[in-house]
Design an enzyme around this catalytic site. Sequence first.
Site, PDB file in Angstrom:
ATOM      1  N   ASP A   1      -4.916   1.174  -4.910  1.00 13.21           N
ATOM      2  CA  ASP A   1      -3.669   1.802  -4.442  1.00 13.21           C
ATOM      3  C   ASP A   1      -2.535   0.794  -4.630  1.00 13.21           C
ATOM      4  O   ASP A   1      -2.647  -0.359  -4.222  1.00 13.21           O
ATOM      5  CB  ASP A   1      -3.833   2.152  -2.948  1.00 13.21           C
ATOM      6  CG  ASP A   1      -2.651   2.927  -2.391  1.00 13.21           C
ATOM      7  OD1 ASP A   1      -2.875   3.848  -1.602  1.00 13.21           O
ATOM      8  OD2 ASP A   1      -1.494   2.588  -2.717  1.00 13.21           O
TER       9      ASP A   1
ATOM     10  N   TYR B   1       6.895   3.434  -5.139  1.00 15.53           N
ATOM     11  CA  TYR B   1       8.251   3.721  -5.662  1.00 15.53           C
ATOM     12  C   TYR B   1       9.167   2.507  -5.455  1.00 15.53           C
ATOM     13  O   TYR B   1       9.989   2.176  -6.313  1.00 15.53           O
ATOM     14  CB  TYR B   1       8.874   4.932  -4.947  1.00 15.53           C
ATOM     15  CG  TYR B   1       8.272   6.284  -5.248  1.00 15.53           C
ATOM     16  CD1 TYR B   1       7.124   6.423  -6.019  1.00 15.53           C
ATOM     17  CD2 TYR B   1       8.871   7.452  -4.751  1.00 15.53           C
ATOM     18  CE1 TYR B   1       6.574   7.665  -6.280  1.00 15.53           C
ATOM     19  CE2 TYR B   1       8.334   8.707  -5.003  1.00 15.53           C
ATOM     20  CZ  TYR B   1       7.187   8.805  -5.759  1.00 15.53           C
ATOM     21  OH  TYR B   1       6.663  10.048  -6.002  1.00 15.53           O
TER      22      TYR B   1
ATOM     23  N   ARG C   1       9.498  -2.690   6.082  1.00 18.76           N
ATOM     24  CA  ARG C   1       8.465  -2.295   7.048  1.00 18.76           C
ATOM     25  C   ARG C   1       8.429  -3.265   8.237  1.00 18.76           C
ATOM     26  O   ARG C   1       8.043  -2.886   9.340  1.00 18.76           O
ATOM     27  CB  ARG C   1       7.099  -2.182   6.376  1.00 18.76           C
ATOM     28  CG  ARG C   1       7.065  -0.983   5.419  1.00 18.76           C
ATOM     29  CD  ARG C   1       5.683  -0.706   4.853  1.00 18.76           C
ATOM     30  NE  ARG C   1       5.818   0.142   3.659  1.00 18.76           N
ATOM     31  CZ  ARG C   1       4.811   0.689   3.011  1.00 18.76           C
ATOM     32  NH1 ARG C   1       3.578   0.493   3.427  1.00 18.76           N
ATOM     33  NH2 ARG C   1       5.029   1.427   1.932  1.00 18.76           N
TER      34      ARG C   1
ATOM     35  N   ASP D   1      -0.214   6.847  -7.414  1.00 17.22           N
ATOM     36  CA  ASP D   1      -0.470   5.398  -7.390  1.00 17.22           C
ATOM     37  C   ASP D   1      -1.886   5.034  -6.972  1.00 17.22           C
ATOM     38  O   ASP D   1      -2.137   3.917  -6.564  1.00 17.22           O
ATOM     39  CB  ASP D   1       0.562   4.697  -6.488  1.00 17.22           C
ATOM     40  CG  ASP D   1       0.271   4.863  -5.012  1.00 17.22           C
ATOM     41  OD1 ASP D   1      -0.358   5.872  -4.642  1.00 17.22           O
ATOM     42  OD2 ASP D   1       0.642   3.976  -4.233  1.00 17.22           O
ATOM     43  N   GLU D   2      -2.795   5.992  -7.063  1.00 17.23           N
ATOM     44  CA  GLU D   2      -4.173   5.684  -6.683  1.00 17.23           C
ATOM     45  C   GLU D   2      -5.122   6.011  -7.837  1.00 17.23           C
ATOM     46  O   GLU D   2      -4.935   6.995  -8.536  1.00 17.23           O
ATOM     47  CB  GLU D   2      -4.590   6.518  -5.465  1.00 17.23           C
ATOM     48  CG  GLU D   2      -3.838   6.160  -4.201  1.00 17.23           C
ATOM     49  CD  GLU D   2      -4.238   7.055  -3.040  1.00 17.23           C
ATOM     50  OE1 GLU D   2      -5.440   7.255  -2.824  1.00 17.23           O
ATOM     51  OE2 GLU D   2      -3.323   7.566  -2.377  1.00 17.23           O
TER      52      GLU D   2
HETATM   53  P1  TTP Z   1       1.565   5.860  -0.816  1.00 16.34           P
HETATM   54  O1  TTP Z   1       0.531   5.139  -1.575  1.00 16.34           O
HETATM   55  O2  TTP Z   1       1.149   6.654   0.367  1.00 16.34           O
HETATM   56  O3  TTP Z   1       2.643   4.842  -0.270  1.00 16.34           O
HETATM   57  P2  TTP Z   1       3.216   3.548  -0.943  1.00 16.34           P
HETATM   58  O4  TTP Z   1       2.528   3.196  -2.188  1.00 16.34           O
HETATM   59  O5  TTP Z   1       4.690   3.678  -1.038  1.00 16.34           O
HETATM   60  O6  TTP Z   1       2.935   2.469   0.171  1.00 16.34           O
HETATM   61  P3  TTP Z   1       1.576   1.757   0.525  1.00 16.34           P
HETATM   62  O7  TTP Z   1       1.838   0.308   0.297  1.00 16.34           O
HETATM   63  O8  TTP Z   1       1.358   2.068   1.954  1.00 16.34           O
HETATM   64  O9  TTP Z   1       0.503   2.295  -0.362  1.00 16.34           O
HETATM   65  O10 TTP Z   1       2.373   6.817  -1.748  1.00 16.34           O
HETATM   66  C1  TTP Z   1       2.708   6.479  -3.094  1.00 16.34           C
HETATM   67  C2  TTP Z   1       4.115   6.939  -3.424  1.00 16.34           C
HETATM   68  O11 TTP Z   1       4.211   8.329  -3.235  1.00 16.34           O
HETATM   69  C3  TTP Z   1       5.165   6.337  -2.539  1.00 16.34           C
HETATM   70  O12 TTP Z   1       5.651   5.126  -3.044  1.00 16.34           O
HETATM   71  C4  TTP Z   1       6.212   7.382  -2.469  1.00 16.34           C
HETATM   72  C5  TTP Z   1       5.507   8.678  -2.744  1.00 16.34           C
HETATM   73  N1  TTP Z   1       5.369   9.484  -1.532  1.00 16.34           N
HETATM   74  C6  TTP Z   1       6.083  10.677  -1.437  1.00 16.34           C
HETATM   75  O13 TTP Z   1       6.824  11.033  -2.343  1.00 16.34           O
HETATM   76  N2  TTP Z   1       5.940  11.425  -0.321  1.00 16.34           N
HETATM   77  C7  TTP Z   1       5.152  11.059   0.701  1.00 16.34           C
HETATM   78  O14 TTP Z   1       5.056  11.783   1.710  1.00 16.34           O
HETATM   79  C8  TTP Z   1       4.425   9.823   0.600  1.00 16.34           C
HETATM   80  C9  TTP Z   1       3.526   9.369   1.700  1.00 16.34           C
HETATM   81  C10 TTP Z   1       4.567   9.080  -0.541  1.00 16.34           C
HETATM   82 MG    MG Z   2       0.437   3.103  -2.383  1.00 17.59          MG
END
Ligand code: TTP
Ligand code: MG
Length: 604
Positions: free
Chosen positions: A23, A28, A60, A115-116
């Site tokens: 992940d 973004y 954060r 992103d996963e």
């Molecule tokens: P995530 O992997 O949930 O979040 P992240 O990568 O920003 O943060 P983390 O370090 O906790 O992994 O989501 C990936 C991207 O998806 C995130 O950057 C923005 C987008 N996103 C949305 O558009 N809507 C949402 O509700 C969420 C949770 C994420």
């Molecule tokens: Mg992420």
Amino acid sequence: MDTSISVYNENDSEHSRCIIHMDVDCFYAQVEMLRKPMLRNVPLGIQQKNIVVTSNYEARKYGVQKCMLVSDALKVCPNLTLVNGEDLHDYRTASSKIFTALLGWKCPVEKLGMDENFIDVTNLIQEKLKTMNETSVTLTGHIYNEPSIECPCGCHNRLRIASQIASEMRKKVYDELGFTTCTGIAHNKLLAKLICPLHKPNDQTTIFPEHATSFMLSLTSVRSIPSIGTKTTEALISQKIITVRDLQETPLEELKKHFSSDMAVRLKALSLGEDSTPVKQSGKPLSIGLEDSFKTVSVKSEVEDKFSALLQRLLVLVREDGRIPVSLRVTLRKKDAKRLSSHRESRQSQISPSIFSLTNGVLTVTDAGQQKLLAIAMRLFNKLIDLTKPFHLTLVGLAFTKFQERMTGRSSIVNYLMNDISVQSVLNLSNDCDTSATSMDYSAVSPSSSTTTDHSDGEVEPSPKKPKKVNWIAKRRCLAKEEVASPSKLKVGELRLNSKELEKVSELRLNSRDRSLTPRASPARENMSDASDSMKDVVEDGACNVCPSYVDKEVFSALPDDMQQELKAMWKNPSSSAGVTRSSPRNVNKPKSNSIRKYFVPHK
Ligand code: TTP
Ligand code: MG
């Protein structure tokens, strides 16, 4: 020894797999920080409408969380820098670069969202184990809990190796693309995903199978289990099954009273951290769509404006994807004023692929084509909305839902050639030849179960028919007579079909005894990427001295090097099953269903 066996037989006894879940950290936000390094050290929020969809780790620290209202985020962090994140283009590009980087390990990679990714490294580890001393394996990164005893099946060492591979993957993604990531390493997808964020950001965690059950208990709510959605959660709560512990302790027979047998078994397994679902290699998405939500829209012209804006953005995505769409779907979310609720409705229609053209591998749509697409969207809208009554929409969506089929895979000649041809020229030629069918295939278009498919739109886009064999033969005769700019292009045109037409292609036998062709640079070759230098050498030195007489040398010379080698080897040694020398040991002597050989067939 007996004790350890009984410990491992009690639970999920199958530990043979090694799965990595990756992940990207604050995805973004990282894309924006890479674009503008000055954003790196300031608290940053990515805004979509009035929501901060994500924030960097600096923000954060102030308490700016994902999906916070902008107003709330600014309250906790007045210095927050906000960047608009509504244009997903760069995020998609970054996402596909990361996916591509992970393919480098030659293991199945399943993309999950932007992103996963899941990567199944089981086979890679088996290969590594053959050449390494098992006792020397050390784990990289964190471990959820130290094992009480080594599992007799050897999974601990395998997972330790997986942790090293995960570290290499994270390093590659950082070194080559600049993204920090987290990984979870486990013997199944469920645990790999759940353990991944344990040491966020920029770190990794491994869990051994013996701790699956206790780790699951740390999740509390059943809703935290990835495959348990809102409806299942509600159904569980109605049975007073609220926590993961509740679910673990509920007898299977009890669950079966409220869920289907399969579902009950699955729920029970999930609560114990068991998951046998495979990592499925991701390919191109089944549909490409965009939606726009808003408070309310009640005027037709506004709907048209929304569709027009969506279409512009959608065409960018389709161009990046490269496939030719053959179906368009419109989705509306209608607000029911009486019931104070809203619901979605969709309708889709076939679209003619001739709206799109592929020039030098780039998909383009003329202004007139865009108008046609907009007209189709509005016609579908008219079918979904009774315009004699007021309407209130809170969302409109557009999606291309079906695409022309094409063979995937490195050795597909059709796939290779399709990138380098102009569809339009092929269509023109078929018209010239006065065949009623185009060279396109429409068999991919079928009604979707989730939406209403509209086949009835004669006036906007006539529904084309599948070409019949007789037309193929007629067309080919016609092509042979035509004076054309690029004979190679024509041959490619014959190939610009899809997998269903391949048998017909082989009937055409690529070589053309009734055509005399002057050797020339083929469009396919002109468009070769830098990777094809070695291929050029083969082409220029006269190509094929072992070709049988039935082979058209020009067609042969336009093939990529590895295909040429495959054919040459086969012609040199016809008794060999594959006749192919490939770098991957797995492919050696393995007959390939998709082999190029089948397209070079002698005349009977
Ligand atoms: P995530 O992997 O949930 O979040 P992240 O990568 O920003 O943060 P983390 O370090 O906790 O992994 O989501 C990936 C991207 O998806 C995130 O950057 C923005 C987008 N996103 C949305 O558009 N809507 C949402 O509700 C969420 C949770 C994420
Ligand atoms: Mg992420």
